[in-house]
Design a protein around this motif. Sequence first.
Motif, short mmCIF file in Angstrom:
data_model
loop_
_atom_site.label_atom_id
_atom_site.label_comp_id
_atom_site.label_asym_id
_atom_site.label_seq_id
_atom_site.Cartn_x
_atom_site.Cartn_y
_atom_site.Cartn_z
N HIS A 1 -1.39 30.80 45.61
CA HIS A 1 -1.99 30.33 44.36
C HIS A 1 -2.43 31.52 43.50
O HIS A 1 -2.17 31.56 42.29
CB HIS A 1 -3.19 29.42 44.66
CG HIS A 1 -3.93 28.96 43.47
ND1 HIS A 1 -3.42 28.05 42.57
CD2 HIS A 1 -5.16 29.31 42.99
CE1 HIS A 1 -4.30 27.85 41.60
NE2 HIS A 1 -5.36 28.59 41.83
N ALA A 2 -3.06 32.50 44.12
CA ALA A 2 -3.49 33.70 43.39
C ALA A 2 -2.30 34.46 42.81
O ALA A 2 -2.35 34.95 41.68
CB ALA A 2 -4.31 34.61 44.30
N ALA A 3 -1.20 34.52 43.57
CA ALA A 3 0.00 35.19 43.08
C ALA A 3 0.56 34.47 41.85
O ALA A 3 0.97 35.11 40.88
CB ALA A 3 1.06 35.25 44.19
N ARG A 4 0.56 33.12 41.89
CA ARG A 4 1.03 32.34 40.73
C ARG A 4 0.15 32.58 39.51
O ARG A 4 0.66 32.81 38.41
CB ARG A 4 1.04 30.84 41.07
CG ARG A 4 2.39 30.27 41.28
CD ARG A 4 2.42 28.76 41.35
NE ARG A 4 1.23 28.07 41.81
CZ ARG A 4 0.86 27.93 43.08
NH1 ARG A 4 1.60 28.44 44.03
NH2 ARG A 4 -0.23 27.27 43.40
N VAL B 1 -7.59 38.02 41.23
CA VAL B 1 -7.54 36.57 41.26
C VAL B 1 -7.89 36.06 42.66
O VAL B 1 -8.69 35.12 42.82
CB VAL B 1 -6.15 36.04 40.82
CG1 VAL B 1 -6.07 34.53 40.95
CG2 VAL B 1 -5.83 36.48 39.41
N LEU B 2 -7.32 36.69 43.68
CA LEU B 2 -7.59 36.28 45.06
C LEU B 2 -9.07 36.44 45.38
O LEU B 2 -9.67 35.55 46.00
CB LEU B 2 -6.73 37.09 46.03
CG LEU B 2 -6.83 36.68 47.50
CD1 LEU B 2 -6.45 35.22 47.70
CD2 LEU B 2 -5.95 37.59 48.34
N LYS C 1 -15.14 31.54 45.58
CA LYS C 1 -15.42 30.11 45.42
C LYS C 1 -15.34 29.37 46.76
O LYS C 1 -16.05 28.41 46.98
CB LYS C 1 -14.44 29.47 44.43
CG LYS C 1 -14.66 29.88 42.99
CD LYS C 1 -13.75 29.07 42.08
CE LYS C 1 -12.55 29.88 41.71
NZ LYS C 1 -11.62 29.21 40.80
N ALA C 2 -14.44 29.82 47.63
CA ALA C 2 -14.14 29.06 48.84
C ALA C 2 -15.03 29.38 50.04
O ALA C 2 -15.45 28.47 50.75
CB ALA C 2 -12.68 29.29 49.23
N TYR C 3 -15.32 30.65 50.28
CA TYR C 3 -15.86 31.02 51.59
C TYR C 3 -17.37 31.13 51.74
O TYR C 3 -17.87 30.92 52.85
CB TYR C 3 -15.22 32.33 52.05
CG TYR C 3 -13.75 32.18 52.33
CD1 TYR C 3 -13.28 31.23 53.23
CD2 TYR C 3 -12.82 32.97 51.69
CE1 TYR C 3 -11.93 31.07 53.47
CE2 TYR C 3 -11.46 32.83 51.93
CZ TYR C 3 -11.03 31.87 52.83
OH TYR C 3 -9.70 31.71 53.08
N PRO C 4 -18.16 31.44 50.73
CA PRO C 4 -19.57 31.69 50.98
C PRO C 4 -20.35 30.52 51.62
O PRO C 4 -21.28 30.76 52.38
CB PRO C 4 -20.15 32.01 49.61
CG PRO C 4 -19.00 32.55 48.84
CD PRO C 4 -17.81 31.78 49.34
N LEU C 5 -19.97 29.31 51.36
CA LEU C 5 -20.74 28.18 51.88
C LEU C 5 -20.12 27.55 53.12
O LEU C 5 -20.57 26.51 53.59
CB LEU C 5 -20.93 27.13 50.78
CG LEU C 5 -21.70 27.64 49.56
CD1 LEU C 5 -21.79 26.56 48.49
CD2 LEU C 5 -23.07 28.17 49.95
#
Length: 185
Positions: A88-91, A103-104, A110-114
């Motif tokens: 997704h980041a590559a796109r 981007v990654l 957004k995904a990992y901290p929680l």
Amino acid sequence: MLPSLERGAAVAAGGAVFNDVHLNGVDQKGRVSLPAAFRQTIEIRCGGGKVAPGLERVLRMAKHPTLPCIEVSDGRQIAEHEEQMDAHAARIAAETGRMHGDVLEEEEAKAYPLMKDVNFDAAGRMILPERLRIKAKIDGDAFFVGRGRRFRIWNPEILRATEGGETADVIEEMEDLLARRKERA
């Protein structure tokens, strides 16, 4: 997103998916047993070399983004999510001209901290993280719902009160499990 052939293989994971529903008690310290059927599914899904050694008995948990329950991924789903996030980041980088790494990094922020990683032992015993138990209001009972590549853990009372949380059939199964437990007590 993975190409359709790869995506289908990722979803199927050789046919091993989390299915069925289970009800287990949670003690005051948050200890609960992972259902035996889910442990077997994890063993199958994580045994094919896609999961890093040592992570076969690690579950990644987070509060569901919109529902008052805990969403759980096994090591295979974690690896597939990381691959999807990178693609997704590559796109996005290709579409916007931004650096892939930047981007990654934003996506990972957004995904990992929680998310919390939880280990379970050979008997399936694990401790649900306190912060997640509080957010999902899980105390006396944990209702496990297989959702294919992931599973959810609910407080039965909260599930009853959550419109659109699970299907009517799943809630009926939960009520049957609760009634059978009550009869045995």
